[in-house]
Motif scaffolding. Structure first.
Motif, PDB file in Angstrom:
ATOM      1  N   LEU A   1       0.834  -1.209   0.000  1.00 57.35           N
ATOM      2  CA  LEU A   1       0.000   0.000   0.000  1.00 57.35           C
ATOM      3  C   LEU A   1       0.865   1.255   0.000  1.00 57.35           C
ATOM      4  CD1 LEU A   1      -2.905  -0.956   2.439  1.00 57.35           C
ATOM      5  CD2 LEU A   1      -3.152  -0.193   0.078  1.00 57.35           C
ATOM      6  N   GLN A   2       1.934   1.230   0.803  1.00 56.47           N
ATOM      7  CA  GLN A   2       2.817   2.397   0.856  1.00 56.47           C
ATOM      8  C   GLN A   2       3.465   2.650  -0.499  1.00 56.47           C
ATOM      9  OE1 GLN A   2       5.235   1.124   4.145  1.00 56.47           O
ATOM     10  NE2 GLN A   2       4.393   2.648   5.518  1.00 56.47           N
ATOM     11  N   GLN A   3       3.902   1.560  -1.164  1.00 55.93           N
ATOM     12  CA  GLN A   3       4.538   1.717  -2.476  1.00 55.93           C
ATOM     13  C   GLN A   3       3.552   2.270  -3.488  1.00 55.93           C
ATOM     14  OE1 GLN A   3       6.122  -2.154  -3.249  1.00 55.93           O
ATOM     15  NE2 GLN A   3       8.080  -1.744  -2.243  1.00 55.93           N
ATOM     16  N   GLN A   4       2.316   1.774  -3.458  1.00 53.36           N
ATOM     17  CA  GLN A   4       1.324   2.241  -4.428  1.00 53.36           C
ATOM     18  C   GLN A   4       0.968   3.708  -4.181  1.00 53.36           C
ATOM     19  OE1 GLN A   4      -1.841  -0.626  -4.466  1.00 53.36           O
ATOM     20  NE2 GLN A   4      -0.454  -2.236  -5.122  1.00 53.36           N
TER      21      GLN A   4
ATOM     22  N   LEU B   1       1.526   6.741  -6.851  1.00 56.45           N
ATOM     23  CA  LEU B   1       0.416   7.619  -7.191  1.00 56.45           C
ATOM     24  C   LEU B   1       0.801   9.079  -6.955  1.00 56.45           C
ATOM     25  CD1 LEU B   1      -2.392   7.197  -8.264  1.00 56.45           C
ATOM     26  CD2 LEU B   1      -3.248   7.177  -5.938  1.00 56.45           C
ATOM     27  N   ASP B   2       1.505   9.316  -5.853  1.00 60.84           N
ATOM     28  CA  ASP B   2       1.990  10.667  -5.561  1.00 60.84           C
ATOM     29  C   ASP B   2       2.853  11.188  -6.702  1.00 60.84           C
ATOM     30  OD1 ASP B   2       0.824  11.432  -3.233  1.00 60.84           O
ATOM     31  OD2 ASP B   2       2.442  10.736  -1.942  1.00 60.84           O
TER      32      ASP B   2
ATOM     33  N   ARG C   1      -9.609  10.573 -11.247  1.00 57.50           N
ATOM     34  CA  ARG C   1      -9.458   9.158 -10.938  1.00 57.50           C
ATOM     35  C   ARG C   1      -8.302   8.932  -9.983  1.00 57.50           C
ATOM     36  NH1 ARG C   1      -8.269   5.752 -15.933  1.00 57.50           N
ATOM     37  NH2 ARG C   1      -6.161   6.153 -15.226  1.00 57.50           N
ATOM     38  N   ASP C   2      -7.181   9.621 -10.222  1.00 55.50           N
ATOM     39  CA  ASP C   2      -6.030   9.464  -9.343  1.00 55.50           C
ATOM     40  C   ASP C   2      -6.331   9.997  -7.952  1.00 55.50           C
ATOM     41  OD1 ASP C   2      -4.523   8.193 -11.178  1.00 55.50           O
ATOM     42  OD2 ASP C   2      -3.342   9.921 -11.776  1.00 55.50           O
ATOM     43  N   THR C   3      -7.110  11.073  -7.892  1.00 59.26           N
ATOM     44  CA  THR C   3      -7.463  11.620  -6.592  1.00 59.26           C
ATOM     45  C   THR C   3      -8.320  10.628  -5.809  1.00 59.26           C
ATOM     46  OG1 THR C   3      -7.430  13.815  -7.562  1.00 59.26           O
ATOM     47  CG2 THR C   3      -8.497  13.604  -5.430  1.00 59.26           C
ATOM     48  N   VAL C   4      -9.251   9.982  -6.493  1.00 56.82           N
ATOM     49  CA  VAL C   4     -10.080   8.967  -5.851  1.00 56.82           C
ATOM     50  C   VAL C   4      -9.208   7.809  -5.373  1.00 56.82           C
ATOM     51  CG1 VAL C   4     -11.858   7.219  -6.245  1.00 56.82           C
ATOM     52  CG2 VAL C   4     -12.193   9.548  -7.079  1.00 56.82           C
ATOM     53  N   ALA C   5      -8.264   7.363  -6.236  1.00 54.54           N
ATOM     54  CA  ALA C   5      -7.385   6.248  -5.878  1.00 54.54           C
ATOM     55  C   ALA C   5      -6.549   6.597  -4.657  1.00 54.54           C
ATOM     56  CB  ALA C   5      -6.484   5.897  -7.058  1.00 54.54           C
ATOM     57  N   LEU C   6      -6.101   7.839  -4.587  1.00 57.03           N
ATOM     58  CA  LEU C   6      -5.300   8.293  -3.450  1.00 57.03           C
ATOM     59  C   LEU C   6      -6.105   8.143  -2.163  1.00 57.03           C
ATOM     60  CD1 LEU C   6      -2.448   9.510  -3.194  1.00 57.03           C
ATOM     61  CD2 LEU C   6      -3.495  11.761  -3.210  1.00 57.03           C
ATOM     62  N   GLY C   7      -7.384   8.540  -2.201  1.00 62.00           N
ATOM     63  CA  GLY C   7      -8.254   8.407  -1.038  1.00 62.00           C
ATOM     64  C   GLY C   7      -8.474   6.946  -0.670  1.00 62.00           C
ATOM     65  N   THR C   8      -8.678   6.098  -1.694  1.00 59.93           N
ATOM     66  CA  THR C   8      -8.922   4.677  -1.455  1.00 59.93           C
ATOM     67  C   THR C   8      -7.717   4.023  -0.800  1.00 59.93           C
ATOM     68  OG1 THR C   8     -10.346   4.619  -3.400  1.00 59.93           O
ATOM     69  CG2 THR C   8      -9.535   2.508  -2.584  1.00 59.93           C
ATOM     70  N   LEU C   9      -6.526   4.330  -1.328  1.00 56.32           N
ATOM     71  CA  LEU C   9      -5.302   3.728  -0.785  1.00 56.32           C
ATOM     72  C   LEU C   9      -5.029   4.237   0.628  1.00 56.32           C
ATOM     73  CD1 LEU C   9      -2.997   3.891  -3.933  1.00 56.32           C
ATOM     74  CD2 LEU C   9      -3.879   1.836  -2.847  1.00 56.32           C
ATOM     75  N   SER C  10      -5.230   5.534   0.846  1.00 58.52           N
ATOM     76  CA  SER C  10      -4.991   6.096   2.178  1.00 58.52           C
ATOM     77  C   SER C  10      -5.923   5.475   3.199  1.00 58.52           C
ATOM     78  CB  SER C  10      -5.202   7.613   2.163  1.00 58.52           C
ATOM     79  OG  SER C  10      -4.355   8.217   1.227  1.00 58.52           O
ATOM     80  N   ALA C  11      -7.189   5.296   2.798  1.00 58.75           N
ATOM     81  CA  ALA C  11      -8.176   4.705   3.704  1.00 58.75           C
ATOM     82  C   ALA C  11      -7.796   3.266   4.028  1.00 58.75           C
ATOM     83  CB  ALA C  11      -9.567   4.774   3.078  1.00 58.75           C
TER      84      ALA C  11
ATOM     85  N   GLU D   1      -5.295  -6.813  -4.573  1.00 58.87           N
ATOM     86  CA  GLU D   1      -5.987  -5.540  -4.327  1.00 58.87           C
ATOM     87  C   GLU D   1      -5.973  -5.244  -2.835  1.00 58.87           C
ATOM     88  OE1 GLU D   1      -9.923  -5.393  -5.900  1.00 58.87           O
ATOM     89  OE2 GLU D   1      -9.297  -5.784  -7.954  1.00 58.87           O
ATOM     90  N   PRO D   2      -4.857  -4.712  -2.323  1.00 55.86           N
ATOM     91  CA  PRO D   2      -4.761  -4.495  -0.874  1.00 55.86           C
ATOM     92  C   PRO D   2      -5.766  -3.474  -0.350  1.00 55.86           C
ATOM     93  CG  PRO D   2      -2.769  -3.707  -2.001  1.00 55.86           C
ATOM     94  CD  PRO D   2      -3.605  -4.394  -3.034  1.00 55.86           C
TER      95      PRO D   2
END
Ligand SMILES: [Zn+2]
Length: 127
Positions: free
Chosen positions: A16-19, A23-24, A67-77, A108-109
């Protein structure tokens, strides 16, 4: 996450940290790209009549960014759930509380649901 071993837990946290880092970087590149595109547009503005095409490109930029902003939220959560060992919600289906198998989490972590519930959710979104 009682069904996950400490080793599996650590592996998912690293993934998750790597992804998130990837994304960043992509978001940073995306913002840089938008700036360059903006400059190119201003240069081309007066000598061509391809406004509809430029508009389409602008919308594409916007969609990618969203889409990337949504993914950022999903991964952070997902990372927050993973680290909240007290609540222990990570790896449990949000709908039916089933344990999400490690094999699925490894792919899909950020998964929130077991496969049957995810399938039902996606079917509902399409309907
Ligand atoms: Zn479920």
């Amino acid at each position: 996450m009682r069904h996950l071993t400490a080793g599996q837990h650590a592996l998912l946290e690293t993934a998750l940290q790597q992804q998130l880092q990837q994304l960043d970087r992509r978001l940073a590149e995306h913002l840089g790209g938008a700036t360059r595109a903006e400059h190119a547009r201003s240069v081309l503005l007066q000598d061509s009549d391809d406004a509809p095409q430029r508009e389409a490109e602008r919308e594409l930029d916007q969609a990618l960014g969203d889409r990337d902003t949504v993914a950022l939220g999903t991964l952070s959560a997902a990372l927050a759930r993973l680290r909240d060992t007290e609540a222990g919600r990570y790896g449990l289906c949000a709908d039916c509380d089933a344990e999400i198998p490690f094999d699925r989490l490894r792919v899909e972590p950020w998964a929130l649901r077991c496969v049957p519930c995810q399938t039902a959710q996606e079917a509902g979104q399409r309907a």
